[in-house]
Design a protein around this motif. Structure first.
Motif, short mmCIF file in Angstrom:
data_model
loop_
_atom_site.label_atom_id
_atom_site.label_comp_id
_atom_site.label_asym_id
_atom_site.label_seq_id
_atom_site.Cartn_x
_atom_site.Cartn_y
_atom_site.Cartn_z
N TYR A 108 0.97 -1.48 0.04
CA TYR A 108 0.00 -0.07 0.22
C TYR A 108 1.00 1.02 -0.02
O TYR A 108 1.79 1.37 0.70
CB TYR A 108 -0.75 0.03 1.34
N ASP A 109 0.65 1.92 -0.98
CA ASP A 109 1.74 3.45 -0.97
C ASP A 109 0.88 4.83 -1.17
O ASP A 109 1.86 5.85 -1.63
CB ASP A 109 2.17 3.07 -2.44
N TYR A 166 3.60 -6.80 -15.58
CA TYR A 166 3.33 -5.76 -16.10
C TYR A 166 2.71 -4.66 -14.81
O TYR A 166 2.86 -3.19 -14.21
CB TYR A 166 3.93 -5.15 -17.58
N LEU A 167 1.36 -5.51 -15.10
CA LEU A 167 -0.24 -4.35 -14.94
C LEU A 167 0.61 -4.33 -13.24
O LEU A 167 0.47 -3.69 -12.50
CB LEU A 167 -0.99 -5.07 -14.71
N CYS A 168 0.68 -5.60 -12.21
CA CYS A 168 1.60 -5.41 -11.13
C CYS A 168 1.82 -4.66 -10.95
O CYS A 168 2.34 -3.83 -9.71
CB CYS A 168 1.92 -7.16 -10.43
N THR A 169 3.78 -4.69 -11.23
CA THR A 169 4.69 -3.73 -11.14
C THR A 169 3.84 -2.01 -11.25
O THR A 169 4.28 -1.12 -10.30
CB THR A 169 5.40 -3.55 -12.24
N GLY A 170 3.42 -1.67 -12.02
CA GLY A 170 2.42 -0.71 -12.19
C GLY A 170 1.41 -0.30 -11.61
O GLY A 170 1.69 1.10 -10.38
N TYR A 171 0.07 -1.34 -10.80
CA TYR A 171 0.00 -1.43 -9.42
C TYR A 171 -0.01 -1.49 -7.77
O TYR A 171 -0.30 -1.27 -6.89
CB TYR A 171 -1.13 -2.12 -9.13
N ASN A 172 1.92 -2.25 -8.28
CA ASN A 172 2.41 -1.93 -7.24
C ASN A 172 1.28 -2.98 -6.45
O ASN A 172 1.73 -3.70 -5.05
CB ASN A 172 2.83 -0.50 -5.66
N LEU A 173 1.24 -4.71 -7.05
CA LEU A 173 0.86 -5.51 -6.37
C LEU A 173 1.99 -6.51 -6.24
O LEU A 173 2.57 -6.90 -7.20
CB LEU A 173 -0.39 -6.29 -6.85
N ASP A 174 1.75 -7.67 -5.20
CA ASP A 174 2.80 -8.99 -6.18
C ASP A 174 2.34 -9.65 -6.88
O ASP A 174 1.20 -10.17 -6.99
CB ASP A 174 2.74 -9.55 -4.76
N PHE A 175 3.37 -9.93 -8.10
CA PHE A 175 2.87 -10.81 -8.99
C PHE A 175 2.75 -11.91 -8.42
O PHE A 175 1.37 -12.36 -9.06
CB PHE A 175 4.28 -10.95 -9.51
N THR A 176 2.92 -12.42 -7.56
CA THR A 176 3.09 -14.39 -7.13
C THR A 176 1.48 -13.84 -6.69
O THR A 176 1.05 -15.51 -6.53
CB THR A 176 3.94 -14.46 -6.86
#
Length: 229
Positions: free
Chosen positions: A68-69, A105-115
Motif C-alpha cells: 500500500y503506497d 507489468y500490471l502488478c508492477t504498475g499497481y504495486n502488487l505482488d505478481f505471485t
C-alpha cells in the motif's frame, strides 16, 4: 437637473446590483463549503471504518504480501510498455508466458505482488481463461457479472473472457481493495465474498478462510519457484 437625477438614479441602481452580486457570491461560497464539508465527512467516515478494521488486525500475526503506497487509482495505468522493459521471470504454470509477462507489468504498475495475483488466478480458474461459473463469474480471475459495468465504465474492459482484459479487470479490483483495506487476508476475503459479507466475518473476529489460505499457499509455492521466500 434632469441629468443630475439620472446620475443619482444610475448610481443607486449600480449599488443595488453590486449588493445583489455580493450576496450571490457569498451564497455560492457558503454552499460550496457546506457541500465539501459533507463530502469530506462521508469520506472520512468510510475511511474510519476501514481503519478500525485494520487496527483490529494489528494485534494478530499475518503474512502480508500486498503493498500500500498512499496512491488512489481512479483509472487504469498506462499500458504503453514494451516486452523486455522489466526484469521478468515466468512461472512454471499453465498460463502462456506472454500473458504472465502482461500480468507482471500490471502488478508492477499497481504495486502488487505478481505471485499473489498468479496464486489468485490459480485458485480461481486453474489458469483457464474461458471458464464461466454457475454464479456468472468470468475468466482467469472470475470477475462476477455484477462488477462488469463499472469496470467497463472505468477501465474500458468489454470482454471478460478475453485473457488480457480479464487480467486488467481483476488486477484493478485487487488494487482498489488494497487501497481500502491494506491487509492481504482482508483483501482476499473481500474479493472472494464481497465486502459486505467479509465485513460480517471481520465483526466476528474472523480474518482468514480456506480461500485465503489456499491462495497464500499457492503464492508460497510460486515464490519458491522464483527463489524467493
Amino acid at each position: 437637473m434632469n441629468y443630475s437625477k439620472s446620475m443619482r438614479k444610475s448610481a443607486m441602481v449600480k449599488r443595488v446590483l453590486i449588493l445583489i452580486g455580493a450576496a450571490l457570491v457569498i451564497g455560492l461560497v457558503i454552499g460550496s463549503v457546506s457541500g465539501y464539508t459533507l463530502k469530506t465527512h462521508i469520506t472520512a467516515k468510510d475511511k474510519e471504518k476501514s481503519t478500525e478494521r485494520r487496527l483490529e488486525r494489528s494485534s494478530t500475526e499475518t503474512l502480508v504480501y500486498g503493498a500500500y503506497d498512499n496512491r488512489t487509482f481512479t483509472q487504469e495505468i498506462s499500458l504503453d510498455w514494451g516486452a523486455g522493459d522489466l526484469d521478468f521471470t515466468p512461472l512454471d504454470c499453465k498460463m502462456p508466458e506472454e500473458q504472465q509477462e502482461f500480468t507482471y507489468y500490471l502488478c508492477t504498475g499497481y504495486n502488487l505482488d505478481f505471485t499473489l495475483v498468479m496464486a489468485l488466478i490459480q485458485n480461481e480458474s486453474s489458469f483457464d481463461p474461458s471458464v464461466v461459473s454457475a454464479t456468472h463469474d468470468y475468466g482467469y480471475m472470475q470477475i462476477n457479472e455484477m462488477n462488469h459495468q463499472w469496470l467497463t465504465d472505468t477501465i474500458g474492459v468489454t470482454d471478460f473472457t478475453d485473457p488480457y482484459q480479464n487480467i486488467r479487470a481483476g488486477v484493478f479490483v485487487l488494487r482498489k481493495l488494497f487501497e481500502r483495506y491494506q491487509d492481504t487476508n482482508m483483501v482476499l476475503m473481500a474479493y472472494n465474498m464481497g465486502e459486505d459479507a467479509a465485513a460480517r466475518l471481520w465483526e466476528k473476529g474472523i480474518y482468514s478462510t480456506d480461500y485465503t489460505e489456499k491462495i497464500l499457499n499457492y503464492q508460497m509455492q510460486f515464490n519458491e519457484q522464483l527463489g524467493g521466500e
